[in-house]
Scaffold this active site. Structure first.
Site, mmCIF file in Angstrom:
data_model
loop_
_atom_site.group_PDB
_atom_site.id
_atom_site.type_symbol
_atom_site.label_atom_id
_atom_site.label_comp_id
_atom_site.label_asym_id
_atom_site.label_seq_id
_atom_site.Cartn_x
_atom_site.Cartn_y
_atom_site.Cartn_z
ATOM 1 N N GLU A 115 44.317 54.708 -2.790
ATOM 2 C CA GLU A 115 44.265 55.207 -4.165
ATOM 3 C C GLU A 115 44.973 56.550 -4.276
ATOM 4 O O GLU A 115 45.669 56.813 -5.261
ATOM 5 C CB GLU A 115 42.807 55.314 -4.640
ATOM 6 C CG GLU A 115 42.112 53.963 -4.802
ATOM 7 C CD GLU A 115 41.700 53.309 -3.489
ATOM 8 O OE1 GLU A 115 41.693 53.997 -2.449
ATOM 9 O OE2 GLU A 115 41.389 52.094 -3.496
ATOM 10 N N GLN A 149 41.369 49.547 -8.643
ATOM 11 C CA GLN A 149 40.640 48.276 -8.758
ATOM 12 C C GLN A 149 39.237 48.403 -9.363
ATOM 13 O O GLN A 149 38.815 47.561 -10.144
ATOM 14 C CB GLN A 149 40.582 47.637 -7.384
ATOM 15 C CG GLN A 149 40.380 46.165 -7.408
ATOM 16 C CD GLN A 149 40.875 45.537 -6.117
ATOM 17 O OE1 GLN A 149 40.224 45.636 -5.087
ATOM 18 N NE2 GLN A 149 42.017 44.901 -6.159
ATOM 19 N N ASP A 193 35.021 53.302 -9.207
ATOM 20 C CA ASP A 193 34.374 53.941 -8.057
ATOM 21 C C ASP A 193 35.422 54.414 -7.042
ATOM 22 O O ASP A 193 35.186 55.333 -6.284
ATOM 23 C CB ASP A 193 33.455 52.942 -7.370
ATOM 24 C CG ASP A 193 32.562 52.222 -8.365
ATOM 25 O OD1 ASP A 193 31.364 52.506 -8.377
ATOM 26 O OD2 ASP A 193 33.072 51.402 -9.150
ATOM 27 N N TYR A 194 36.565 53.735 -7.018
ATOM 28 C CA TYR A 194 37.587 54.044 -6.007
ATOM 29 C C TYR A 194 38.642 55.009 -6.520
ATOM 30 O O TYR A 194 39.678 55.199 -5.882
ATOM 31 C CB TYR A 194 38.214 52.751 -5.474
ATOM 32 C CG TYR A 194 37.173 51.755 -5.039
ATOM 33 C CD1 TYR A 194 36.040 52.185 -4.342
ATOM 34 C CD2 TYR A 194 37.278 50.416 -5.351
ATOM 35 C CE1 TYR A 194 35.056 51.300 -3.968
ATOM 36 C CE2 TYR A 194 36.286 49.523 -4.970
ATOM 37 C CZ TYR A 194 35.175 49.969 -4.284
ATOM 38 O OH TYR A 194 34.203 49.087 -3.919
ATOM 39 N N HIS A 212 30.465 49.477 -7.287
ATOM 40 C CA HIS A 212 31.262 48.738 -8.280
ATOM 41 C C HIS A 212 30.663 48.909 -9.668
ATOM 42 O O HIS A 212 30.769 48.017 -10.501
ATOM 43 C CB HIS A 212 31.323 47.244 -7.949
ATOM 44 C CG HIS A 212 31.920 46.932 -6.614
ATOM 45 N ND1 HIS A 212 31.199 46.935 -5.459
ATOM 46 C CD2 HIS A 212 33.188 46.626 -6.256
ATOM 47 C CE1 HIS A 212 31.990 46.624 -4.437
ATOM 48 N NE2 HIS A 212 33.202 46.442 -4.893
HETATM 49 C C1 LIG Z 1 38.396 52.622 -1.548
HETATM 50 C C2 LIG Z 1 38.422 51.195 -1.939
HETATM 51 N N1 LIG Z 1 39.503 50.703 -2.584
HETATM 52 C C3 LIG Z 1 39.526 49.408 -2.966
HETATM 53 C C4 LIG Z 1 38.473 48.582 -2.707
HETATM 54 C C5 LIG Z 1 38.503 47.130 -3.165
HETATM 55 N N2 LIG Z 1 38.663 46.249 -1.999
HETATM 56 C C6 LIG Z 1 37.599 45.737 -1.363
HETATM 57 S S1 LIG Z 1 38.028 44.872 -0.015
HETATM 58 C C7 LIG Z 1 39.668 45.142 -0.264
HETATM 59 C C8 LIG Z 1 40.669 44.555 0.666
HETATM 60 C C9 LIG Z 1 40.525 45.041 2.076
HETATM 61 O O1 LIG Z 1 41.453 44.412 2.897
HETATM 62 P P1 LIG Z 1 41.500 44.670 4.459
HETATM 63 O O2 LIG Z 1 41.347 46.117 4.750
HETATM 64 O O3 LIG Z 1 42.730 44.022 4.989
HETATM 65 O O4 LIG Z 1 40.186 43.971 5.005
HETATM 66 P P2 LIG Z 1 39.765 42.432 4.944
HETATM 67 O O5 LIG Z 1 39.026 42.234 3.661
HETATM 68 O O6 LIG Z 1 40.994 41.617 5.035
HETATM 69 O O7 LIG Z 1 38.858 42.202 6.105
HETATM 70 C C10 LIG Z 1 39.857 45.924 -1.405
HETATM 71 C C11 LIG Z 1 41.169 46.327 -1.933
HETATM 72 C C12 LIG Z 1 37.362 49.134 -2.037
HETATM 73 N N3 LIG Z 1 36.284 48.382 -1.751
HETATM 74 N N4 LIG Z 1 37.363 50.421 -1.663
#
Ligand SMILES: Cc1ncc(C[n+]2csc(CCOP(=O)(O)OP(=O)(O)O)c2C)c(N)n1
Lengths: 337, 409
Positions: free
Chosen positions: A60, A82, A85-86, A129
Site C-alpha cells: 500500500e 483493497q 484497514d490497509y 476488514h
Molecule cells: C496489508 C494488507 N493488504 C492487503 C490485504 C488483502 N489481502 C489478503 S490476502 C492477500 C494476498 C496475499 O498473497 P500472498 O502473500 O501471495 O499469500 P497467499 O494468499 O498466496 O498465501 C491480499 C492482497 C491484507 N490482508 N493486508
C-alpha cells in the site's frame, strides 16, 4: 439513465474518466484482470487496456508513493486500497507526502491523486476488514475525504474527486455497495433498484465536493450522518416518527458547514451519527463546530452516536454495528433536553 | 532532438488466462538431489548460487536422493504425513461448513501442507512461529486440539479468541504459534524482534516466520530482512511462493525478474530455494537454517516453491483468473502423494494403511466438527457480549466502563 448499484456507479465513473482523460489510470491489488475483490473495476482493463488499469504489488505504501510520483508528473492516478484497514501502511505517504506536497514546495508540485477504498462494518469482516478510518484523514491538513451514501452521489463525487487537484481519500461504504442497509439485521435486505438514487446517468456528471445533501427535511432535530449511517438515521426517523432533518455530509473535508449550521439553527437540536469509534472520532469535531457556532440556538446538549471504543469484534458484529435504536434514543434525549 | 525511442510503459501479464492451456514451461525443475548442500556455517558469499537452485530430495519415483536427505525415521515421516492429511481433511470440512453458513470465512492450504508440517517438526516447543493463514499444518503437526480451531472458526461460545478475531486468524502461544493479524506481512518483523530478544537474553530459542510471495512487496518484508541481517537475528524467514496472490500472478510481486530466495543476497543473508511440495526437502532446508541460527550464524531466507491449488479464500473463484485445470499441471506434484509414495517405497506403508489413515483423520475431523456444532455455529452461539470490552487495555478506562454500561453487559 440506468439503474445502478454503488459498485456499478463507481465502475461507471472510472469508465467515463478513463474514456475522457488519457492522464487517468487505475491501479491497485487485484484491480486489473480480476476487476477487484468487490468487482468495482470489472471490465476496465479489458476495455481500456492493461496500461490504464492494472494490478499492483501488495504494497500500500508503494501504491500511494507511486501514485504521488505520477501525480507530480501530471497524471491523475486513481488507486484502490483493497480494504480501508490497509490504508495504514500507506498512511505515512498520505500524511507526510501527499498532503503537504503543494504546501512544502511553494506550489511547485502537487498530487492530484484519488485513493479509493471500501470501508466500514456489517459484513462479518472482523477487526481488519471493518474499520472506519475517516477521522485520521480529517485531522490532516491537505487531504480531502469523501464518503458517498448512494449510487448517484458515488459516481458524481468520484468524478469530481478525480478531477480535483488535491489528494482525495474516497471511502466507499461497502455494506451498501449492493443495497441500502439501515442497521436492521432482522429485515430482508433491500437493493438499490427500488431507490431513487439508483437512477444514474450513463455519462459524465459531477457532484461537487463539499456540498452536503438534505436526505430528509424536518424541524425537530438535525441528524448529521454520512455513508451507511445516512440509511440508519433515516430508518430511525421513520421508526420513531420524530420530524428530524437528516443531513448527508457527502464529504467531511471539505465540510459543508453552512448547511449544518443552517439546519441546527432551525431545529435547535443536533445528533451526530458515525460508525467509527466515538472517542476523538469525526463526531467530536462536528460537535465542537456546532457548539462554537450555534451555542445560543441550542436547546439541548449535542448527542453523539458512534461505534464503541474497541477494535471491531468479529462474532459481535450485530451488537457492535450501530442500528436505528441507538439513534432514536439519542434523538429522544435531545427532545427532552 | 534526441534519437532515443519513446519510453514504453511495462505491465507484466501471466503467460496464460482462463480458456488457455496451462503452461509451466518457464519453470526449471532441476533433478532431485542435484543441488549442493553447503556447510551450515558457510560464509554468505559462498552461498550465492543457492537462491537460484532448488533443493529437492524426493525423486519422481519417490526415492530420497542427494545431500539434503534428512534421514528421518519412518515414525517421523508418518507423523508428517498424518499432519498433512489431517490438514487436508480439516480444510475440506471447514470449507464445506462455510458453504453451509456455519462460519463467515475460511482459507485452505491445499497443496502447501508440507511447508507447515515439516517446519513445525524441525522447530522446538520453545521456539516461536510467526505464521501466515495457510499454516494450520504447523498446528496439526503439534496436535493442537481440533475442537479449539473449530470453535474459533464458528465464532461460538467456546471460541478461544473470545469472538474477537476473524476465523482462521488463530493464536496459540502454548504451541509456539504467534497471533495472526489480518494485515498481511505485518508480523514478519515481529519474528526478527522476538529472535533478537532471545539472543539478547542469551536463551536458546529461535523464531521462524512466513510471508506469501505476493506480500514480499510490503515494506515489512524488507525491513525485517534488514534488521535480521544487521543484528544477525536467530530467525528463519520464509517466503511461501504459491504462485498466486489472490488473482495476481507471482510476476506482479517481481517473481519474473528473479527468485524470491535471491532477495536475500542484497541483504547479505543466505537464501535457499526449496521444493515446497517435497516434505523431506522442506524439513532438511529448515533444519539447515535452524542449525545455522542456533550456532549464532544468523538469519536465513528460504523460498518454498509451491502452488495454491484452491481459491484464495471462500470469497473468490480462481477460474476467473487462471485456467481451471492449472493446478493439475503443477510440475512439482502433490506433497501428500509424494510422501506417501516415498513411504510405500521404503516398505513402511501401504495403500491399505493409507486409506485407513485417511478414514481416521476424516473421522477425527468429523467428530470435532460435530462437537463444535453442538456448541454452536456462526450467529447461533457466541461468547458473552461483555467480551467486546475486555482486553482493549489491561485495565478498562472510563470510556470502556461507560460504554459497557450503555450496552448493558
Ligand atoms: C496489508 C494488507 N493488504 C492487503 C490485504 C488483502 N489481502 C489478503 S490476502 C492477500 C494476498 C496475499 O498473497 P500472498 O502473500 O501471495 O499469500 P497467499 O494468499 O498466496 O498465501 C491480499 C492482497 C491484507 N490482508 N493486508
Amino acid at each position: 439513465m440506468a439503474t445502478m448499484n454503488m459498485v456499478r456507479a463507481i465502475n461507471s465513473a472510472l469508465d467515463v474518466m478513463l474514456g475522457r482523460d488519457p492522464d487517468v489510470l487505475i491501479f491497485g491489488e487485484d484491480v486489473g484482470y480480476f476487476g477487484g475483490v468487490f468487482r468495482v473495476t470489472d471490465g476496465l482493463a479489458e476495455r481500456h487496456g492493461v496500461a490504464r488499469c492494472f494490478d499492483a504489488p501488495i504494497s500500500e505504501g508503494g501504491i500511494v508513493a507511486t501514485a504521488i510520483g505520477m501525480g507530480a508528473y501530471g497524471l491523475r492516478p486513481v488507486v484502490e486500497i483493497q480494504f480501508a484497514d490497509y490504508i495504514l501502511p500507506a498512511y505515512d505517504q498520505l500524511v507526510s507526502e501527499a498532503a503537504r506536497l503543494r504546501y512544502r514546495s511553494g506550489g511547485e508540485f502537487w498530487a492530484p491523486i484519488t485513493v479509493r477504498s471500501p470501508y466500514g462494518g456489517g459484513i462479518f469482516g472482523g477487526q481488519t476488514h471493518s474499520s472506519s478510518p475517516e477521522a485520521i484523514f480529517a485531522h490532516v491538513s491537505g487531504l480531502k475525504t469523501v464518503i458517498p451514501s448512494n449510487p448517484y452521489d458515488a459516481k458524481g463525487l468520484l468524478i469530481a474527486a478525480i478531477e480535483d487537484d488535491d489528494p482525495v481519500i474516497f471511502l466507499e461504504p461497502k455494506r451498501i455497495y449492493n443495497g441500502p442497509f439501515d442497521g436492521r439485521f432482522d429485515r430482508p435486505v433491500s437493493n438499490w433498484a427500488q431507490h431513487p438514487a439508483s437512477e444514474v446517468p450513463e455519462g459524465y456528471y459531477t457532484v461537487p465536493l463539499g456540498k452536503a445533501a438534505i436526505a430528509r427535511h424536518g424541524a425537530a432535530v438535525t441528524v448529521l450522518a454520512y455513508g451507511t449511517m445516512v440509511h440508519v438515521a433515516l430508518s430511525a426517523v421513520e421508526e420513531s416518527g420524530i420530524d428530524a432533518e437528516v443531513i448527508d455530509l457527502r464529504s467531511i473535508v471539505p465540510l459543508d458547514l453552512d448547511s449544518i449550521l443552517q439546519s441546527v439553527r432551525k431545529t435547535r437540536r443536533c445528533v451526530i451519527v458515525h460508525e467509527a469509534s466515538r472517542f476523538a472520532g469525526f463526531g467530536a469535531e462536528l460537535s465542537a463546530l456546532v457548539q462554537e457556532r450555534c451555542f445560543y440556538h441550542l436547546e439541548a446538549p449535542i448527542e453523539r452516536v458512534a461505534g464503541w471504543d474497541t477494535p471491531y469484534p468479529h462474532a459481535f458484529e450485530r451488537d457492535y454495528f450501530l442500528g436505528p435504536d441507538r439513534v432514536v434514543v439519542a434523538m429522544q434525549r435531545t427532545l427532552k433536553g | 532532438m534526441s534519437n532515443w525511442p519513446p519510453l514504453r510503459f511495462h505491465v507484466p501479464v501471466p503467460a496464460v488466462r482462463p480458456g488457455d492451456s496451462p503452461d509451466f514451461s518457464h519453470i526449471v525443475v532441476p533433478p532431485a538431489g542435484s543441488t549442493r548442500r553447503p556447510d551450515v556455517l558457510a560464509a554468505e558469499p559462498d552461498l550465492r548460487d543457492m537462491p537460484y537452485g532448488l533443493v529437492r530430495v524426493l525423486d519422481d519415483e519417490g526415492g530420497a536422493v542427494g545431500p539434503w536427505d534428512p534421514g528421518l525415521s519412518p515414525s517421523e515421516l508418518l507423523r508428517g504425513l498424518r499432519a498433512m492429511m489431517l490438514t487436508r481433511a480439516f480444510d475440506s470440512r471447514m470449507f464445506q461448513s462455510h458453504r453451509q453458513g456455519k462460519s463467515s470465512f475460511y482459507m485452505t492450504s491445499t497443496g502447501e501442507e508440507a511447508v507447515g508440517a515439516a517446519t513445525s517438526m524441525v522447530l522446538g516447543r520453545d521456539d516461536m512461529c510467526f505464521p501466515t493463514y495457510r499454516m494450520v499444518s504447523y498446528l496439526m503437526a503439534r496436535d493442537y486440539p481440533l475442537l479449539d480451531l473449530i470453535n474459533q472458526i464458528f465464532s461460538n461460545a467456546d471460541d478461544p479468541l473470545k469472538g474477537r478475531q476473524l476465523p482462521i486468524l488463530y493464536s496459540a502461544r502454548k504451541y509456539g504459534f504467534y497471533s495472526l493479524s489480518g494485515n498481511v506481512g505485518s508480523r514478519f518483523g515481529h519474528a526478527v524482534g522476538w529472535a533478537m530478544a532471545s539472543a539478547y537474553k542469551g536463551d536458546h530459542k529461535i523464531a521462524i516466520s512466513f510471508i506469501g510471495e505476493g506480500t514480499t512487496a510490503e515494506g515489512d518484508f524488507h525491513e525485517a530482512l534488514t534488521f535480521a541481517s544487521v543484528y544477525r537475528a536467530p530467525v528463519i524467514l520464509c517466503v511461501t511462493n504459491n504462485q498466486w496472490a489472490i488473482s495476481s500472478f507471482q510476476g506482479i510481486a517481481g517473481g519474473n525478474e528473479t527468485t524470491f530466495a535471491a532477495r536475500a543476497i542484497g541483504y547479505g543473508l543466505p537464501g535457499l530455494r526449496v521444493d515446497g511440495n517435497d516434505f523431506l526437502a522442506v524439513h532438511a532446508a529448515t533444519r539447515w537454517a535452524a542449525d545455522r541460527a542456533r550456532s549464532n550464524g544468523g538469519a536465513t531466507l528460504i523460498e518454498f516453491f509451491t502452488y495454491r491449488v484452491a481459491g484464495h479464500s471462500t470469497s473468490d473463484d480462481p477460474t476467473r483468473y487462471r485456467p481451471a485445470d492449472e493446478a493439475a499441471h503443477w510440475p512439482l506434484g502433490d506433497p501428500v502423494d509424494r510422501l506417501k509414495t516415498h513411504l510405500i517405497g521404503l516398505g513402511d506403508w501401504s495403500d491399505a494403511q493409507h486409506e485407513e489413515l485417511e478414514a481416521a483423520v476424516r473421522q477425527a475431523v468429523r467428530a470435532a466438527a460435530k462437537s463444535g456444532e453442538a456448541v454452536g455455529t456462526l450467529g447461533q452461539s457466541k461468547p458473552d457480549t461483555s467480551e467486546i470490552f475486555e482486553d482493549v487495555y489491561k485495565e478498562a478506562d472510563w470510556r470502556i466502563v461507560e460504554q459497557r454500561r450503555e450496552m448493558g453487559c
